[in-house]
Structures are given as structure tokens and as C-alpha cells.
Write a protein that holds these residues in place. Structure first.
Motif, PDB file in Angstrom:
ATOM      1  N   VAL A   1       7.923  66.421 128.795  1.00 25.27           N
ATOM      2  CA  VAL A   1       8.130  67.809 128.350  1.00 25.27           C
ATOM      3  C   VAL A   1       9.581  68.236 128.588  1.00 25.27           C
ATOM      4  O   VAL A   1      10.025  68.298 129.744  1.00 25.27           O
TER       5      VAL A   1
ATOM      6  N   ALA B   1       8.981  77.400 125.791  1.00 25.05           N
ATOM      7  CA  ALA B   1       8.914  77.547 124.331  1.00 25.05           C
ATOM      8  C   ALA B   1       9.676  78.796 123.890  1.00 25.05           C
ATOM      9  O   ALA B   1      10.424  78.773 122.906  1.00 25.05           O
TER      10      ALA B   1
ATOM     11  N   PHE C   1      -1.708  71.913 122.972  1.00 29.43           N
ATOM     12  CA  PHE C   1      -1.874  71.849 124.426  1.00 29.43           C
ATOM     13  C   PHE C   1      -3.163  71.131 124.832  1.00 29.43           C
ATOM     14  O   PHE C   1      -4.236  71.430 124.314  1.00 29.43           O
TER      15      PHE C   1
ATOM     16  N   LEU D   1       1.920  68.154 126.441  1.00 29.65           N
ATOM     17  CA  LEU D   1       1.622  69.301 127.301  1.00 29.65           C
ATOM     18  C   LEU D   1       0.236  69.140 127.909  1.00 29.65           C
ATOM     19  O   LEU D   1      -0.777  69.405 127.254  1.00 29.65           O
TER      20      LEU D   1
ATOM     21  N   TYR E   1       5.107  76.415 130.251  1.00 25.38           N
ATOM     22  CA  TYR E   1       5.156  76.017 128.843  1.00 25.38           C
ATOM     23  C   TYR E   1       5.527  77.215 127.957  1.00 25.38           C
ATOM     24  O   TYR E   1       6.347  77.094 127.034  1.00 25.38           O
TER      25      TYR E   1
ATOM     26  N   ILE F   1       3.042  74.024 121.284  1.00 26.85           N
ATOM     27  CA  ILE F   1       2.058  74.757 122.077  1.00 26.85           C
ATOM     28  C   ILE F   1       0.647  74.578 121.522  1.00 26.85           C
ATOM     29  O   ILE F   1      -0.338  74.514 122.274  1.00 26.85           O
TER      30      ILE F   1
ATOM     31  N   SER G   1       0.913  75.455 134.881  1.00 26.61           N
ATOM     32  CA  SER G   1       1.743  74.911 133.807  1.00 26.61           C
ATOM     33  C   SER G   1       1.781  75.787 132.555  1.00 26.61           C
ATOM     34  O   SER G   1       2.802  75.839 131.864  1.00 26.61           O
TER      35      SER G   1
ATOM     36  N   LEU H   1       2.114  69.215 134.967  1.00 26.75           N
ATOM     37  CA  LEU H   1       3.433  69.018 134.362  1.00 26.75           C
ATOM     38  C   LEU H   1       3.902  67.571 134.450  1.00 26.75           C
ATOM     39  O   LEU H   1       3.749  66.923 135.494  1.00 26.75           O
TER      40      LEU H   1
END
Length: 260
Positions: free
Chosen positions: A105, A76, A89, A96, A72, A86, A68, A100
């Protein structure tokens, strides 16, 4: 024109910092697939943050959901959500997670984590698009270890039976499973199931682009991407102990310097 390799190195630094901050994440798996995801989202797929629900868009399912961090970072970078997201996380209130979740998301098409589930979902999605006469293509990425799951080969057989030319299965062949169960010639295995199979260097952007851009017109397409687990970071390349580890402050400093 932006240097794609510089962008990928930047995303690797982002991933290292995310994992170190959260003390969580599968970094080597993310580094194994990051070039693949960047080529797909930057050059191949008809899919962007502003037109995410367009009827003609392409779809991507990361079947090996523990990778993942890579998805991500790419989402982003492509503007699907703010980079500030982020920073949280794997936090208690962060959308996040280590795996997933499509309900949380933006840009994630399928909730994955249990291996062997995402690829069959991709087959169903490709069949549904064809029934609805929609033009979108479906790209799904599985790990070589995941290819030990029987559901992968059941789905491959179903896709071939229905002649799903709008489907591409990418195999992240980083050989992490070799010491447990050798897969042998994966391309020949897919061909024996009626697929067109191509073998490429999974870190060569031009080779990946050529393999993804023109899918077979007579069968589903398998792209076997030869990759290195932990690619670009000497300390963790092909080192099993790093499979689910976060770096210490000292290790992080060394890795960030290597990727600068």
C-alpha cells in the motif's frame, strides 16, 4: 478553504461503505482516530504523495493496525493512491487488507496488526534518523488497549534514554480497555518514563494541531488524545458489540444519513 469536518464526515461515509461492501473492518476504531490522522497528514507532517521518499520527510506508523480503514481513507484523500482502490477493500486481489502491509500500500510506512510492535519500530526509526542526521519527525499512534503490552513501555523507556526529541507517540485514549484493565493517568505514566506529555481532545482539530506541531526540545513527546470509539455515529459510539462488525443495509442507510 475546505471545511475539515466536512472532509472527515465524507471519509467516514467512505469507511462505512468499504466495510459494508467487504463485510469486514473495525469501523469504531477507525472513527476514533480519523480526526487525528487528518490533522497530521493535512497540517502537520512533511509528507506528500509526490515526495514520499524525500530525505527530510516525516513518518507515521499506525501501531494499532486494525484501525487501517482510517489510514486508507486519509491516504486516498491525500492522493497516495486512487480512490478506486478503496472499492476493492479486503478483496482477494486487493492490496488493502484488514491490517496494514507496507509492501503493498503506497504511503504505509510499517506493516502492523500485532499490537505492541509498531511503536517500538517507531522508536528505532527515530533513533536511526537521528544517527543519520536527518530532520524528519516520527509520529506513531497506539491504542489505549495496546498500552497493556509490555513492549510499549520498554520502547518508551528506550526513547527517553536516548532523548528522542524527533519522536511523538499519540495514544488513542477511547477508554475501550477500562472495563478490562484501567490505565489510570496515562500522561503521568509517560512523564514518569521521562517524556513530555500533553492531554488533548482527540476530535478538536486546533487542539491536535497545537499538540503535534511543536514537539518537546528536551524529550520525546506523548500526546494523549481523549477520543470516543465510533465517534460521530450514535449507533456505535462506545458500544463494544460494534468493535469488529459491519453494518446491515438498513443500518448503513441510517448511518450515512446521520453523516450527511
Amino acid at each position: 478553504m475546505s471545511d475539515p469536518h466536512r472532509i472527515v464526515r465524507g471519509m467516514k461515509r467512505m469507511i462505512l461503505q468499504m466495510s459494508a461492501r467487504a463485510r469486514e473492518g473495525h469501523i469504531p476504531s477507525a472513527f476514533s482516530i480519523l480526526d487525528i490522522l487528518w490533522v497530521l497528514y493535512d497540517r502537520v507532517m512533511a509528507c506528500d504523495a509526490r515526495n514520499g521518499a524525500g530525505s527530510e520527510k516525516d513518518w507515521f506508523i499506525l501501531s494499532k493496525g486494525h484501525g487501517s480503514l482510517a489510514l486508507y481513507a486519509v491516504l486516498a484523500e491525500r492522493g497516495f493512491f486512487p480512490p478506486s482502490l478503496i472499492e476493492g477493500f479486503a478483496g482477494y486481489e486487493s492490496p488493502l487488507g484488514g491490517h496494514l502491509d507496507r509492501n503493498k500500500v503506497p504511503g504505509v510506512e510499517a506493516s502492523t496488526g500485532s499490537l505492541g510492535h509498531g511503536f517500538p519500530m517507531g522508536v528505532g526509526l527515530a533513533l536511526g534518523l537521528r544517527i543519520q542526521r536527518k530532520a524528519g519527525r516520527v509520529y506513531t499512534l497506539i491504542g489505549d488497549g495496546e498500552a497493556n503490552e509490555g513492549s510499549v513501555w520498554e520502547a518508551a523507556l528506550l526513547a527517553s534514554h536516548h532523548g528522542l526529541t524527533n519522536l511523538c507517540c499519540i495514544i488513542d485514549y477511547n477508554h475501550s480497555t477500562d472495563r478490562h484493565l484501567g490505565l489510570g493517568d496515562v500522561a503521568d505514566k509517560f512523564r514518569s518514563f521521562g517524556w513530555e506529555a500533553r492531554v488533548v481532545d482527540g476530535h478538536d482539530h486546533e487542539a491536535l494541531f497545537r499538540a503535534f506541531d511543536a514537539l518537546s526540545v528536551s524529550s520525546p513527546t506523548a500526546v494523549i488524545a481523549e477520543t470516543t470509539k465510533g465517534h460521530g455515529c450514535a449507533m456505535m459510539e462506545n458500544e463494544p458489540a460494534w468493535h469488529h462488525r459491519f453494518p446491515t443495509e438498513e443500518e448503513l442507510e441510517t448511518m450515512l444519513r446521520e453523516l450527511s
